[in-house]
Design an enzyme around this catalytic site. Sequence first.
Site: not given
Ligand code: BGC
Length: 747
Positions: A293
């Site tokens: 993530d």
């Molecule tokens: C979130 C994810 C997301 C990623 C990219 C993160 O802050 O937890 O679910 O896919 O950002 O945008």
Amino acid sequence: MKIFKNKLSITMIFASALLIQACTTPSNKSGYDPVIEAKVDSVLSLMTLDEKIGQLTLYTSDMDQTGAFLRPEYKEDIRAGEVGAIFNAYGAEYTRELQEMAVNETRLGIPLLFGYDVVHGHRTIFPMPLAEASSWDLDMMEETARVAAREATAEGLHWTFAPMVDVSREPRWGRIVEGSGEDPYLGALIGAAKVRGFQGDDLRDLHTMAATAKHFAAYGAAKAGRDYHTTDMSDRELREVYLPPFKAAIDAGVVSIMTSFNDLNGVPATANEYLFRDILREEWEFKGFVVTDYTAIMELLYHGVAEDPAHASELAIKAGIDMSMQDGFYHQNLAQLVEEDRISERLINEATKNVLRIKFQLGLFDDPFRYSDVDRQKAEVMKDEHLEIAKKMAKRSVILLKNDDQTLPLSKNIQTVAVIGPMADNQRDMIGSWSAAGDWSKSVSLLEGLKNKLPDVNFVYAKGAETTGDDRSGFREALRIARNADAIILAIGENYWMSGEAASKVDISLPGVQEELALEIEKLGKPTIAVLMNGRPLTINTLDEKMDAILEAWYLGTTTGDALADILFGDYNPSGKLPVTFPAHLGQVPIHYDMKNTGRPMDPNQKYTSKYIDAPNEPLYVFGYGLSYTTFDYGALSLSSTTMTQSDSIDVSIEVRNTGKYAGEEVVQLYIQDKVGSVTRPVKELKGFEKIHLESGETKVVVFTITNDDLKFYRKNMTYGSEAGEFVVYVGGNSRDVQSMEFELLE
Ligand code: BGC
């Protein structure tokens, strides 16, 4: 010239690799496609260490921002061959421009992979996942993912960071809105449906995209519902509750998995070898690639398990994490780790192959620009057919929570309807959070939907109050129009930003003075309907007591107003059921239907039993609950046998009759309880459901088949299987109002 030579050499190596492979590869037992594997190996053999590390690096473009840090130099990184994937960049032209940099300006010309959070639609926005889950309609959920993929791929995207399959029993956690609710069984079926929808049968198909099951694992169990917080749980709970949707997504063929931000039993997910090597790769034989993530490797420093960036990168790559999102930690540290012999280049080769494989599967090496097509983009995005599907899904996602004296549906001959509340004349909130490239100005507000549908009805509007704050100055006007109306629709709830990421709350009642407004209006004694728009279960006991009717609409997406108008005026009979329990009090949280009995089951007349002294144990609305404009009668339950062995099955039949005057749909639910186990078992667990349509007066027989698989669990020694003994089967229209019968599983 140099570029041309390299391209040529890649092609030649492919040709010879294919030739060798054709002569020597035995049958494919691993699940890999041997032709693609040969191509992957041949590209890998051409790559320098830095080029490999580039493939393990994902940066955001500045077109959208979904986390705290940006990297302004991402275009230079692309040109230098130091980034293999870009997210938050879409549009046929923009993705082509970036792809040209990768293909034409780098030594090997390896195409970029474009990712984005296409969570509930790309431009046409469907209901939020928790809303879609309320439909219990797996085919429709698959369909909306398919449409989202059609639109996203037409704008150059290859890869979505969805589905989010985190089970959650935590309404304080804002991200509960992104998932399918509290139940692992329902969550697993939905996760698999979404993967099928996004990925289709063939990733090479121009209309399908790679999906990501996220966030691995147990993110939905953040302590106290605070986002990013610690999780600590038994292996049993992890495997019984939080992992099944991931396993189902993998069985459905999902090609990527995203790590979660939380630590699990002391080890942050992004450094967790147990999760990624032992469970994901060894046990489940996952063949795709793992992405972190947003900046999650960097966060290992804050978790306090890594001393410095190199150490954090070492932990992550050793744990089996293939691609780093946004922190650049792999980009900056992996080469040094290899040079210092702290990690073997073999680890990097493994991860690089996992990334290259997906690029081949998508057909990017054949034509890196195949998804960036301006004409297709124009033809696909927000086309009428997609909006129709969005409206159908929106209608199916609404739950009727209360309907005293058949307040709903409203008559189309009604003269004046007061439409009141901060969510009534509101377009932005309708598309919810994670609304990708969705344009809120194209969404249909409730007020607009009502006016469009019934131009002859006098719809009068007053906002009444904001969602937040204590300004009551709008009450007077709201009360004035309400006084002159024949019915009142109150559109209240939470703004879209009150749920989603980093939107945890300690108070899950209606924010601001909205409840007060509702109570003032209710005193007028007119038919009053609350339409709730919110991203989590709310504590709404007072509304439940005072309103004549309540519709839970969550966030329904682009076509919100049209869908709700159909429901409010009876052109669609609501059929949604709650995928998550609504607590009566925040203090009951976590509360879910599949609790354990305890050694002192609740008895209101006995002091020393498991209960509260200031409130009942029961929630406000149970899991699986939802009303209809019609009524359904359940006949007697019958079993084809009261005994079964592990190798046979029992058919459970029940007659369901529509006894009301409207045609409608009912979600018939089957639950099972294992009465005695080697470990304590939940009071009931969902094991089947069927959504049936019944005309007024029509009867249907629903038959479920129970097999040994439905009786399996993690036994005392953590092996997965059933245990002989007595079981109870329950069938009904929600998890509380059920009929039951018993059967026995023989040795
Ligand atoms: C979130 C994810 C997301 C990623 C990219 C993160 O802050 O937890 O679910 O896919 O950002 O945008």
